[in-house]
Design a protein around this motif. Structure first.
Motif, PDB file in Angstrom:
ATOM      1  N   GLU A  78       0.831  -1.209   0.000  1.00 23.90           N
ATOM      2  CA  GLU A  78       0.000   0.000   0.000  1.00 23.90           C
ATOM      3  C   GLU A  78       0.868   1.263   0.000  1.00 23.90           C
ATOM      4  OE1 GLU A  78      -3.331   0.225  -0.306  1.00 23.90           O
ATOM      5  OE2 GLU A  78      -3.383  -1.944  -0.520  1.00 23.90           O
ATOM      6  N   ALA A  79       2.004   1.220   0.683  1.00 20.27           N
ATOM      7  CA  ALA A  79       2.880   2.384   0.739  1.00 20.27           C
ATOM      8  C   ALA A  79       3.565   2.635  -0.600  1.00 20.27           C
ATOM      9  CB  ALA A  79       3.928   2.205   1.834  1.00 20.27           C
ATOM     10  N   ASN A  80       3.868   1.563  -1.328  1.00 14.84           N
ATOM     11  CA  ASN A  80       4.550   1.705  -2.618  1.00 14.84           C
ATOM     12  C   ASN A  80       4.006   0.639  -3.555  1.00 14.84           C
ATOM     13  OD1 ASN A  80       6.243   1.994  -4.774  1.00 14.84           O
ATOM     14  ND2 ASN A  80       8.096   1.357  -3.698  1.00 14.84           N
ATOM     15  N   ASN A  81       3.051   1.024  -4.395  1.00 13.57           N
ATOM     16  CA  ASN A  81       2.431   0.031  -5.268  1.00 13.57           C
ATOM     17  C   ASN A  81       3.305  -0.340  -6.463  1.00 13.57           C
ATOM     18  OD1 ASN A  81       2.132   2.340  -6.733  1.00 13.57           O
ATOM     19  ND2 ASN A  81      -0.068   2.169  -7.030  1.00 13.57           N
ATOM     20  N   GLN A  82       4.477   0.237  -6.574  1.00 16.49           N
ATOM     21  CA  GLN A  82       5.406  -0.108  -7.650  1.00 16.49           C
ATOM     22  C   GLN A  82       6.496  -1.076  -7.189  1.00 16.49           C
ATOM     23  OE1 GLN A  82       4.995   0.962 -10.856  1.00 16.49           O
ATOM     24  NE2 GLN A  82       3.073   1.784 -10.076  1.00 16.49           N
ATOM     25  N   VAL A  83       6.422  -1.514  -5.942  1.00 18.07           N
ATOM     26  CA  VAL A  83       7.437  -2.406  -5.388  1.00 18.07           C
ATOM     27  C   VAL A  83       7.345  -3.767  -6.087  1.00 18.07           C
ATOM     28  CG1 VAL A  83       6.007  -3.248  -3.486  1.00 18.07           C
ATOM     29  CG2 VAL A  83       8.464  -3.197  -3.211  1.00 18.07           C
ATOM     30  N   THR A  84       8.490  -4.367  -6.342  1.00 20.90           N
ATOM     31  CA  THR A  84       8.512  -5.660  -7.025  1.00 20.90           C
ATOM     32  C   THR A  84       8.435  -6.792  -6.009  1.00 20.90           C
ATOM     33  OG1 THR A  84      10.915  -5.877  -6.950  1.00 20.90           O
ATOM     34  CG2 THR A  84       9.980  -4.700  -8.846  1.00 20.90           C
ATOM     35  N   ILE A  85       8.106  -7.964  -6.504  1.00 20.34           N
ATOM     36  CA  ILE A  85       8.003  -9.137  -5.629  1.00 20.34           C
ATOM     37  C   ILE A  85       9.364  -9.465  -5.020  1.00 20.34           C
ATOM     38  CG2 ILE A  85       8.315 -10.780  -7.503  1.00 20.34           C
ATOM     39  CD1 ILE A  85       6.054 -11.312  -4.492  1.00 20.34           C
ATOM     40  N   GLU A  86      10.429  -9.244  -5.790  1.00 22.86           N
ATOM     41  CA  GLU A  86      11.773  -9.500  -5.278  1.00 22.86           C
ATOM     42  C   GLU A  86      12.110  -8.560  -4.122  1.00 22.86           C
ATOM     43  OE1 GLU A  86      11.081  -9.191  -8.539  1.00 22.86           O
ATOM     44  OE2 GLU A  86      11.524 -11.219  -9.282  1.00 22.86           O
ATOM     45  N   GLU A  87      11.685  -7.301  -4.235  1.00 22.70           N
ATOM     46  CA  GLU A  87      11.936  -6.337  -3.155  1.00 22.70           C
ATOM     47  C   GLU A  87      11.131  -6.690  -1.906  1.00 22.70           C
ATOM     48  OE1 GLU A  87      12.868  -2.341  -5.826  1.00 22.70           O
ATOM     49  OE2 GLU A  87      10.800  -2.818  -5.265  1.00 22.70           O
ATOM     50  N   ILE A  88       9.873  -7.089  -2.097  1.00 20.35           N
ATOM     51  CA  ILE A  88       9.043  -7.492  -0.958  1.00 20.35           C
ATOM     52  C   ILE A  88       9.672  -8.700  -0.272  1.00 20.35           C
ATOM     53  CG2 ILE A  88       6.812  -8.477  -0.294  1.00 20.35           C
ATOM     54  CD1 ILE A  88       5.577  -6.805  -2.572  1.00 20.35           C
TER      55      ILE A  88
END
Length: 133
Positions: A78-88
């Motif tokens: 929710e804070a960054n909807n451009q975050v990638t699955i690898e970053e998460i």
């Protein structure tokens, strides 16, 4: 004969109520649309333990990402909807969790939470296809 769905708490209560009101096992099964075996088991369990709930929900393997982990992942997305699955995946594993998760588990968790990835599709009309004629 295959296994049918689990009975709801309401249906289990109806079985106990019908049996206590004097209905036979067959009458109760026909009334509620379940098997005589189910009626017998639910009523016997109620007579012995005075409970009707099924313990099926507590079986199986425990999830690596618990409710708090899901909330954490959801807040990151929710804070960054451009975050990638690898970053998460990397952020979750470096956040001090007891058991690190795989990339696949991170994907499954996001899918369970309702997040999907829409990849950009190349539009043949804007890439020189039909528009250049």
């Amino acid at each position: 004969m295959g296994k049918s769905r689990d009975l709801s708490e309401f249906e289990r209560g109806m079985i106990v109520g019908a049996r206590r009101a004097g209905c036979s096992i067959s009458q109760t099964a026909n009334l509620l649309g379940c098997s005589r075996t189910a009626v017998s088991r639910v009523y016997n369990e109620w007579c012995e333990k005075k409970k009707t709930s099924s313990d099926r929900a507590t079986t199986g393997r425990k999830r690596l990402v618990d409710e708090n982990g899901e909330k954490w992942i959801e807040s990151v997305v929710e804070a960054n909807n451009q975050v990638t699955i690898e970053e998460i995946h990397a952020m979750y594993n470096s956040s001090g969790v007891e058991k690190p998760i795989s990339l696949r588990t991170a994907r499954r968790t996001l899918k369970r939470l309702g997040y999907t990835c829409l990849l950009p599709v190349d539009d043949p009309l804007t890439e020189g296809g039909a528009s250049n004629k």
